[in-house]
Enzyme design. Sequence first.
Site, PDB file in Angstrom:
ATOM      1  CG  ASN A  41     -12.262  -9.267   1.095  1.00  0.00           C
ATOM      2  OD1 ASN A  41     -12.800  -8.493   1.921  1.00  0.00           O
ATOM      3  ND2 ASN A  41     -11.682  -9.007  -0.077  1.00  0.00           N
ATOM      4  CB  CYS A  42     -11.848  -9.587   6.875  1.00  0.00           C
ATOM      5  SG  CYS A  42     -11.315  -8.021   6.060  1.00  0.00           S
ATOM      6  CB  THR A 273      -5.070   7.904 -11.814  1.00  0.00           C
ATOM      7  OG1 THR A 273      -5.975   8.533 -12.809  1.00  0.00           O
ATOM      8  CG2 THR A 273      -5.827   6.750 -10.790  1.00  0.00           C
ATOM      9  N   PRO A 276      -6.975  13.020 -14.612  1.00  0.00           N
ATOM     10  CG  PRO A 276      -7.541  15.356 -15.297  1.00  0.00           C
ATOM     11  CD  PRO A 276      -6.787  14.029 -15.715  1.00  0.00           C
ATOM     12  CB  ILE A 278      -9.162   7.377 -13.945  1.00  0.00           C
ATOM     13  CG1 ILE A 278      -9.515   7.256 -15.616  1.00  0.00           C
ATOM     14  CG2 ILE A 278      -9.034   6.076 -13.634  1.00  0.00           C
ATOM     15  CD1 ILE A 278      -8.946   6.544 -16.416  1.00  0.00           C
ATOM     16  CE1 TYR A 279     -12.019  11.483  -9.718  1.00  0.00           C
ATOM     17  CE2 TYR A 279     -11.118  11.821  -7.747  1.00  0.00           C
ATOM     18  CZ  TYR A 279     -11.799  12.471  -8.614  1.00  0.00           C
ATOM     19  OH  TYR A 279     -11.956  13.958  -8.610  1.00  0.00           O
ATOM     20  CB  ALA A 280      -7.012   4.310  -8.232  1.00  0.00           C
ATOM     21  CE  LYS A 435       0.688   5.332  38.404  1.00  0.00           C
ATOM     22  NZ  LYS A 435       1.266   4.716  39.599  1.00  0.00           N
TER      23      LYS A 435
END
Length: 457
Positions: A41-42, A273, A276, A278-280, A435
Amino acid sequence: MKYLIVGGVAGGASTAARLRRMDEHVEIIMFEKGAYVSYANCGLPYYIGDVIKERNKLFVQTAMGFKERFNIDARTNTEVSSINRVNKFVIAKNLLTGEVYEESYDKLVLSPGAEPIRPPLPGIELPGIFTLRNVPDTDKIKAFANNRAGGKAVVIGGGFIGLEMAENLHQLGMRVTIVEMANQVMAPVDFPIAAIVQQHIRSKGVELLLNTAVSGFEQNEDGLIVNFNDGSNTYADLVILSIGVKPDTKLAINAGLEIGKSKAIWVNEYLQTSDPDIYAEGDAIEFENPIINRPLNTYLAGPANKQGRICADNIVLGNKHSYKGAINTAIVKVFDLTVGTTGMASKFLKHFDIPHLVSTTKSASHAGYYPNANQMTMQITFSPTDGKLLGAQVTGIDGVDKRIDVLATIIQKGGTIYDLTEIEHAYAPPYSSAKDPVNMAGFVAENLLHGLFKVSY
Ligand SMILES: Cc1cc2nc3c(=O)[nH]c(=O)nc-3n(C[C@H](O)[C@H](O)[C@H](O)COP(=O)(O)OP(=O)(O)OC[C@H]3O[C@@H](n4cnc5c(N)ncnc54)[C@H](O)[C@@H]3O)c2cc1C
């Protein structure tokens, strides 16, 4: 074990590939409502501007590639419409055939991303007004713009994607106007940095209207009229609406998952989330920002991809890998300039009542006696008590990317302005000075912190 993933681009595709690398035998199904998975998409603005010439370069992996290389069942044109958390299955619909079916899971990962905001302005549905999120949006914009070389594009919103689109439409030969409601472009940076960008944009012949809000659109026989709140208007052949995104939380809300303070999906340190199983991850979640210790959204590909890997690890190994939060390190090319930002700009620190000092330094990108050295502006924010580095913004023609990455690393590791004075960088005249600008920023901040001089802001 059977793992389902909703969303097949940045976060979702990362999770799928990592799950397979962690376990050869599990069943992995990745649902993507669009026609493409794991695309860049980028890169979309640069394909529109013909900088990326071949459309197929946008596709990092295909559904067939996922099957052949990873034995992952990537189901494109398939939308997950609901989650049954009690019996652990999702309802999926094949958008091409209309078939609706259930698919059970042991663990489910949500990576549905964020949607472009389309405010209900009069005329917003007129032809010629576009948002940019995915490949079909890109194809439509490109086809429309290609027929209108020499025409006029109005880009509404001066954020990262708006500025990239402005540059790429200009590159196609269109006359471009950027309309921004705020008093500056690029919301994440402070005004002194934005001012440099604004001057540069105008020097390229792009019209920039600040403090200007769009009130609606009309169509006449010549094209579109973009109306502004102050009663004035401008003409456009093509409008890009790029005023921001909002987390896609429809599935999560309908499933009764906890939504956080910023209206994104709440997750714990393991990206789990309130259920337990279900992750997101990615644009759809909120997470505590390590600088201000408050939940914030991050709409960036790097964090989404890294969270994708962490989710997979936590699913396979049990919750072992904590996510530490994003400091929103971002970079954008604006014509000849590069602008980088990381951590918190002064205006946000003020907003959150966080005491800080600001130092702005101008240094050469490399040794001044070696050809083509350019001035670089670096603004840092830091704690007035212990010098902890809180934020940094850099703009210039050359070498901005490496400086912002060094500054981001120091912030991420909880470092101070004293660390900036000590960074040992690689030096030869074509690359830096004895520098480096990062050292210089540290020296000036140290002087400021020790009261060796007073500054006027
Ligand atoms: C034009 C553009 C340029 C960008 N440039 C940059 C950049 O230069 N640098 C940077 O760091 N970030 C950039 N970003 C942001 C970056 O792409 C996102 O932060 C990242 O893709 C988020 O990953 P994600 O997995 O959360 O969501 P996405 O990658 O957006 O993937 C979400 C996917 O989920 C699918 N989906 C949603 N709901 C469902 C459903 N119910 N069923 C099935 N599928 C569903 C969507 O169709 C979508 O394809 C850009 C974004 C855009 C649009």
